[in-house]
Design a protein around this motif. Structure first.
Motif, PDB file in Angstrom:
ATOM      1  N   ILE A   1       0.858  -1.192   0.000  1.00 43.06           N
ATOM      2  CA  ILE A   1       0.000   0.000   0.000  1.00 43.06           C
ATOM      3  C   ILE A   1       0.895   1.244   0.000  1.00 43.06           C
ATOM      4  O   ILE A   1       2.093   1.158   0.288  1.00 43.06           O
ATOM      5  CB  ILE A   1      -0.929   0.044   1.243  1.00 43.06           C
ATOM      6  N   GLY A   2       0.307   2.385  -0.322  1.00 41.84           N
ATOM      7  CA  GLY A   2       1.041   3.648  -0.234  1.00 41.84           C
ATOM      8  C   GLY A   2       0.641   4.364   1.039  1.00 41.84           C
ATOM      9  O   GLY A   2      -0.545   4.611   1.262  1.00 41.84           O
ATOM     10  N   VAL A   3       1.627   4.670   1.887  1.00 41.16           N
ATOM     11  CA  VAL A   3       1.318   5.391   3.130  1.00 41.16           C
ATOM     12  C   VAL A   3       1.834   6.820   3.005  1.00 41.16           C
ATOM     13  O   VAL A   3       2.739   7.090   2.217  1.00 41.16           O
ATOM     14  CB  VAL A   3       1.951   4.687   4.359  1.00 41.16           C
ATOM     15  N   SER A   4       1.251   7.727   3.777  1.00 45.09           N
ATOM     16  CA  SER A   4       1.672   9.136   3.688  1.00 45.09           C
ATOM     17  C   SER A   4       3.117   9.292   4.159  1.00 45.09           C
ATOM     18  O   SER A   4       3.513   8.703   5.161  1.00 45.09           O
ATOM     19  CB  SER A   4       0.775  10.015   4.552  1.00 45.09           C
ATOM     20  N   ASP A   5       3.861  10.098   3.407  1.00 42.27           N
ATOM     21  CA  ASP A   5       5.267  10.326   3.742  1.00 42.27           C
ATOM     22  C   ASP A   5       5.527  11.823   3.593  1.00 42.27           C
ATOM     23  O   ASP A   5       5.305  12.390   2.516  1.00 42.27           O
ATOM     24  CB  ASP A   5       6.146   9.512   2.791  1.00 42.27           C
ATOM     25  N   LYS A   6       6.010  12.476   4.669  1.00 43.73           N
ATOM     26  CA  LYS A   6       6.179  13.938   4.640  1.00 43.73           C
ATOM     27  C   LYS A   6       7.095  14.389   3.525  1.00 43.73           C
ATOM     28  O   LYS A   6       6.874  15.392   2.868  1.00 43.73           O
ATOM     29  CB  LYS A   6       6.741  14.418   5.991  1.00 43.73           C
ATOM     30  N   LEU A   7       8.142  13.611   3.293  1.00 38.51           N
ATOM     31  CA  LEU A   7       9.151  14.002   2.327  1.00 38.51           C
ATOM     32  C   LEU A   7       8.728  13.700   0.889  1.00 38.51           C
ATOM     33  O   LEU A   7       8.816  14.540   0.002  1.00 38.51           O
ATOM     34  CB  LEU A   7      10.458  13.265   2.672  1.00 38.51           C
ATOM     35  N   LYS A   8       8.238  12.465   0.671  1.00 38.79           N
ATOM     36  CA  LYS A   8       8.011  12.022  -0.710  1.00 38.79           C
ATOM     37  C   LYS A   8       6.544  12.006  -1.117  1.00 38.79           C
ATOM     38  O   LYS A   8       6.218  11.580  -2.211  1.00 38.79           O
ATOM     39  CB  LYS A   8       8.580  10.616  -0.879  1.00 38.79           C
ATOM     40  N   GLY A   9       5.649  12.440  -0.217  1.00 34.78           N
ATOM     41  CA  GLY A   9       4.224  12.379  -0.554  1.00 34.78           C
ATOM     42  C   GLY A   9       3.647  11.033  -0.156  1.00 34.78           C
ATOM     43  O   GLY A   9       2.778  10.936   0.697  1.00 34.78           O
ATOM     44  N   GLN A  10       4.163   9.983  -0.792  1.00 33.96           N
ATOM     45  CA  GLN A  10       3.745   8.625  -0.434  1.00 33.96           C
ATOM     46  C   GLN A  10       4.954   7.709  -0.415  1.00 33.96           C
ATOM     47  O   GLN A  10       5.921   7.926  -1.150  1.00 33.96           O
ATOM     48  CB  GLN A  10       2.727   8.076  -1.442  1.00 33.96           C
ATOM     49  N   ALA A  11       4.880   6.700   0.431  1.00 33.94           N
ATOM     50  CA  ALA A  11       5.932   5.678   0.438  1.00 33.94           C
ATOM     51  C   ALA A  11       5.264   4.315   0.433  1.00 33.94           C
ATOM     52  O   ALA A  11       4.200   4.135   1.033  1.00 33.94           O
ATOM     53  CB  ALA A  11       6.800   5.826   1.692  1.00 33.94           C
ATOM     54  N   PRO A  12       5.869   3.348  -0.263  1.00 32.73           N
ATOM     55  CA  PRO A  12       5.277   2.014  -0.292  1.00 32.73           C
ATOM     56  C   PRO A  12       5.564   1.241   0.998  1.00 32.73           C
ATOM     57  O   PRO A  12       6.627   1.410   1.603  1.00 32.73           O
ATOM     58  CB  PRO A  12       5.962   1.346  -1.485  1.00 32.73           C
ATOM     59  N   LEU A  13       4.601   0.437   1.412  1.00 34.91           N
ATOM     60  CA  LEU A  13       4.790  -0.391   2.598  1.00 34.91           C
ATOM     61  C   LEU A  13       4.236  -1.785   2.274  1.00 34.91           C
ATOM     62  O   LEU A  13       3.140  -1.904   1.736  1.00 34.91           O
ATOM     63  CB  LEU A  13       4.037   0.242   3.767  1.00 34.91           C
ATOM     64  N   GLY A  14       5.022  -2.809   2.588  1.00 24.22           N
ATOM     65  CA  GLY A  14       4.632  -4.172   2.209  1.00 24.22           C
ATOM     66  C   GLY A  14       4.205  -5.026   3.399  1.00 24.22           C
ATOM     67  O   GLY A  14       4.769  -4.923   4.492  1.00 24.22           O
ATOM     68  N   PHE A  15       3.202  -5.864   3.178  1.00 20.67           N
ATOM     69  CA  PHE A  15       2.776  -6.864   4.172  1.00 20.67           C
ATOM     70  C   PHE A  15       3.080  -8.240   3.595  1.00 20.67           C
ATOM     71  O   PHE A  15       2.694  -8.529   2.455  1.00 20.67           O
ATOM     72  CB  PHE A  15       1.271  -6.760   4.430  1.00 20.67           C
ATOM     73  N   LEU A  16       3.757  -9.078   4.357  1.00 22.40           N
ATOM     74  CA  LEU A  16       4.174 -10.385   3.852  1.00 22.40           C
ATOM     75  C   LEU A  16       3.535 -11.507   4.673  1.00 22.40           C
ATOM     76  O   LEU A  16       3.628 -11.512   5.903  1.00 22.40           O
ATOM     77  CB  LEU A  16       5.704 -10.519   3.938  1.00 22.40           C
ATOM     78  N   CYS A  17       2.878 -12.458   3.987  1.00 19.65           N
ATOM     79  CA  CYS A  17       2.409 -13.686   4.650  1.00 19.65           C
ATOM     80  C   CYS A  17       3.347 -14.793   4.192  1.00 19.65           C
ATOM     81  O   CYS A  17       3.601 -14.933   2.987  1.00 19.65           O
ATOM     82  CB  CYS A  17       0.998 -14.050   4.220  1.00 19.65           C
ATOM     83  N   LEU A  18       3.851 -15.582   5.137  1.00 17.91           N
ATOM     84  CA  LEU A  18       4.868 -16.569   4.789  1.00 17.91           C
ATOM     85  C   LEU A  18       4.269 -17.956   4.563  1.00 17.91           C
ATOM     86  O   LEU A  18       3.184 -18.278   5.043  1.00 17.91           O
ATOM     87  CB  LEU A  18       5.934 -16.622   5.888  1.00 17.91           C
ATOM     88  N   ASN A  19       5.015 -18.778   3.796  1.00 17.77           N
ATOM     89  CA  ASN A  19       4.588 -20.157   3.550  1.00 17.77           C
ATOM     90  C   ASN A  19       4.525 -20.941   4.855  1.00 17.77           C
ATOM     91  O   ASN A  19       5.293 -20.677   5.787  1.00 17.77           O
ATOM     92  CB  ASN A  19       5.583 -20.864   2.615  1.00 17.77           C
ATOM     93  N   ALA A  20       3.630 -21.921   4.895  1.00 19.72           N
ATOM     94  CA  ALA A  20       3.534 -22.796   6.064  1.00 19.72           C
ATOM     95  C   ALA A  20       4.906 -23.437   6.288  1.00 19.72           C
ATOM     96  O   ALA A  20       5.576 -23.858   5.333  1.00 19.72           O
ATOM     97  CB  ALA A  20       2.483 -23.872   5.816  1.00 19.72           C
ATOM     98  N   GLY A  21       5.339 -23.482   7.560  1.00 18.07           N
ATOM     99  CA  GLY A  21       6.611 -24.165   7.862  1.00 18.07           C
ATOM    100  C   GLY A  21       7.853 -23.294   7.727  1.00 18.07           C
ATOM    101  O   GLY A  21       8.967 -23.774   7.904  1.00 18.07           O
ATOM    102  N   THR A  22       7.692 -22.004   7.406  1.00 24.25           N
ATOM    103  CA  THR A  22       8.863 -21.120   7.309  1.00 24.25           C
ATOM    104  C   THR A  22       9.312 -20.754   8.724  1.00 24.25           C
ATOM    105  O   THR A  22       8.523 -20.219   9.495  1.00 24.25           O
ATOM    106  CB  THR A  22       8.508 -19.823   6.549  1.00 24.25           C
ATOM    107  N   ASP A  23      10.577 -21.062   9.070  1.00 23.78           N
ATOM    108  CA  ASP A  23      10.979 -20.742  10.451  1.00 23.78           C
ATOM    109  C   ASP A  23      12.209 -19.838  10.500  1.00 23.78           C
ATOM    110  O   ASP A  23      12.914 -19.782  11.490  1.00 23.78           O
ATOM    111  CB  ASP A  23      11.211 -22.039  11.262  1.00 23.78           C
TER     112      ASP A  23
END
Length: 630
Positions: free
Chosen positions: A526-548
């Motif tokens: 998603i794009g979140v508000s960023d004072k300097l650049k207007g928007q900055a990207p932010l990532g959400f990661l769901c991991l595979n089952a069994g990733t340790d």
């Protein structure tokens, strides 16, 4: 004839193209012409015909000697039930239900709301409405009372057909209290409600208002098919509007018949008698077009599946259904495949079933990331076709038409525009951009048959939402580009294009890169508000089952991946690992809601959300990165 000939044929003479496609439909009175454009930019197709959807989907197959063929296969791993309904049985059940509705005053033009889970009776209710010329509006079973009330007030139904309950793995969803609550809240009151009592939960009936599905059909005269005009609305399907007031997409009867029938062979390559399975729900457009109407109009066997891709009982459910019922073409959402891949990354379950009858898989509903497609190609060894369409269009805007010609698959692209759709990429001022440049995806008017001609009782809103921004075009609300072979790439909803220090970047492009990380099962940017650049990207990661592995290492690798593949311009530095993503029940990720949480804005709980608890998990994760300040 290959794809380019067919597309050219349409382009050079759309009138002849659609009149020819119309010959496959049984008309009570044939249309005098295809396009009616006197009220442009509002268009209608086959408006002066007389026709009935139920006749074309059910009765004509019985008349043509296909009565003993299976019309519907019901497969419910949740209730451990399987049964088959033949075309002749379907006709009799639908005619009786329609007769009972008519005996209680439902006539052509009346609205009927259907609030049902994935059971064959949901399709029977839709077809019974079509038989009478009543306009149905299916509301996803289990929708909150308030949302159902809003739809009752907009559609003003004479009657509501509901089930006592729906079933999710491990829980019963009580439909009847939701329905009672909705009727209490709504200013419009239906004359009566028909309740299909399921054995998992028998609901209490309100005296004088509610009737029992089986009981009220006793001793009625079965109804014949009522002829309706070609431009008579077949149904209203509410799609979430930005204003919180849902938009009622309508579908005209004749255009829907012609378009859906055309797609079954040309797009999905199935013939009468073949088994077609769309793993969706009747509450969504896919359920209307490709669980109920499309396959039945074309004389296929359709599957009504009450279950989930994983957990009913395992990640092999899809393969069991395909192998057991000899499915030839399978249609699902990328999110379902990601769930299966997350539980079974190496495809152990795939190997347990004989999938030799499966000829192709179709994905739609959101962008199909190349990784998911590659996984499916490797596991299934059949064409895996991404295609792109919308609730509004009712069928594919862009696809790979296997029944005409199998075009080369390009990962990340739903291939090429279908006949009827003149797709153009426009800049803000409405001018076409060069191949390879990103812009707003728009379709030159008129839209083809089977697409929305208007919104229910909201013409001004229809024009404002879709037609005003680019005069002469339908605005899809999606952004993307075309390559020099004419293949389309859908990169994001127009509002998912983020502006990072003046660079327009697609969140979809970043998601594609993140999804290629071996430990990532699913992701969202998603794009979140960023004072300097207007928007900055932010990532959400769901991991595979069994990733340790340590989460910090995975985040670091993902940031580097985006930097390497998209470049420093993406300014991608923020990511967090979450257990799951907030989604609608049809599998779309609720990115706009996540943006509001991140920026600390107030937001309205999306009506279509699958599990509201996930939003709190997202908020907690965002706070670890310094966002979602209260």
């Amino acid at each position: 004839m290959g794809y380019s000939d067919v597309y050219e044929n349409w382009k050079s003479d759309p009138e002849a193209f659609w009149m020819e496609a119309a010959q496959e439909i049984d008309w009570m009175q044939a249309p005098s012409k295809a396009l009616f454009d006197d009220a442009a930019p509002l268009y209608e197709w086959f408006a002066d015909a007389k026709v009935n959807t139920c006749w074309n989907a059910v009765d004509r197959h019985v008349e043509n000697g296909r009565g003993e063929q299976t019309a519907i296969i019901y497969d419910s791993p949740i209730t451990h039930t399987k049964r088959e309904i033949s075309y002749v049985e379907l006709r009799n059940r639908v005619a009786n239900l329609a007769g009972a509705l008519r005996a209680k005053g439902v006539e052509k033009g009346d609205r009927v709301i259907i609030y049902m889970p994935m059971v064959p009776e949901a399709l029977e209710a839709m077809l019974a409405c079509a038989r009478l010329g009543a306009v149905h509006s299916v509301v996803f079973g289990g929708f909150a009372a308030h949302e159902l009330a809003v739809r009752i007030d907009d559609a003003k139904p004479k009657c509501i057909i509901a089930a006592s309950c729906g079933l999710e793995p491990g829980r019963v969803v009580h439909y009847k209290p939701l329905l009672d609550g909705a009727i209490e809240q709504s200013s419009h009151k239906p004359d009566f409600c028909v309740i299909f009592q399921r054995e998992q939960e028998v609901a209490e009936l309100v005296e004088g208002r509610d009737v029992n599905w089986h009981g009220f059909q006793y001793g009625v005269e079965p109804a014949e098919c009522v002829p309706v005009e070609g431009n008579h609305p077949s149904y209203i399907l509410y799609t979430s509007g930005t204003t919180g007031q849902p938009k009622g997409v309508i579908r005209h009867t004749a255009g829907q018949l012609v378009a859906l029938n055309w797609t079954m062979k040309n797009l999905y390559n199935v013939d009468p008698g073949d088994v077609f399975w769309a793993a969706s729900d009747v509450g969504w457009v896919v359920g209307h077009s490709y669980i109920c109407y499309g396959p039945l109009i074309a004389g296929n066997t359709t599957i009504v599946f009450e279950g989930k891709p994983v957990g009913t009982p395992d990640a092999g459910t899809f393969w069991r259904v395909i192998s057991e019922h000899k499915v030839k073409s399978f249609f699902t959402a990328p999110t379902a495949f990601r769930a299966v891949k997350r539980d079974d990354p190496t495809g152990e379950f795939v190997k347990k079933y004989d999938l030799s009858g499966l000829k192709a898989v179709y994905l739609a509903g959101e962008r199909a990331d190349p990784d998911t497609i590659k996984w499916a190609q490797d596991q299934l060894n059949v064409p895996v076709i991404d295609h792109w369409w919308q609730t509004e269009t009712g069928w594919a805007i862009a696809a790979n038409p296997l029944g005409i010609e199998e075009l080369p698959v390009k990962l990340g692209s739903p291939s090429v525009p279908m006949p009827g759709y003149d797709v153009q990429i426009l800049d803000e001022a409405g001018h076409e951009v060069a191949d390879g440049d990103m812009g707003a995806i728009a379709i030159k008017l008129p839209l083809p048959p089977g697409t929305l001609p208007n919104l229910w009782n909201a013409e001004e809103r229809y024009k404002k939402s879709y037609l005003d921004h680019f005069p002469g075009y339908y605005e899809t609300g999606d952004a993307g580009y075309k390559d020099d072979d004419g293949y389309l790439y859908i990169m994001a909803r127009t509002d998912d294009v983020i502006n990072v220090a003046g660079h327009r970047l697609s969140t979809g492009g970043m998601e594609e890169v993140l999804a290629s990380h071996p430990d990532v099962a699913e992701c969202a940017v998603i794009g979140v508000s960023d004072k300097l650049k207007g928007q900055a990207p932010l990532g959400f990661l769901c991991l595979n089952a069994g990733t340790d592995r340590p989460h910090a290492d995975i985040v670091k690798e993902c940031v580097k991946l985006v930097r390497d593949q998209i470049g420093p311009v993406a300014a991608f530095k923020l990511a967090c690992v979450v257990d799951r993503l907030p989604k609608t029940r049809s599998g779309k990720i609720l990115r706009a809601t996540m943006v509001k949480i991140a920026d600390g804005e107030t937001f309205k709980m999306p009506a279509t959300i699958d599990d509201p608890a996930i939003l709190d998990e997202i908020k907690d994760a965002l706070q670890t990165l310094g966002f979602a300040k209260t």
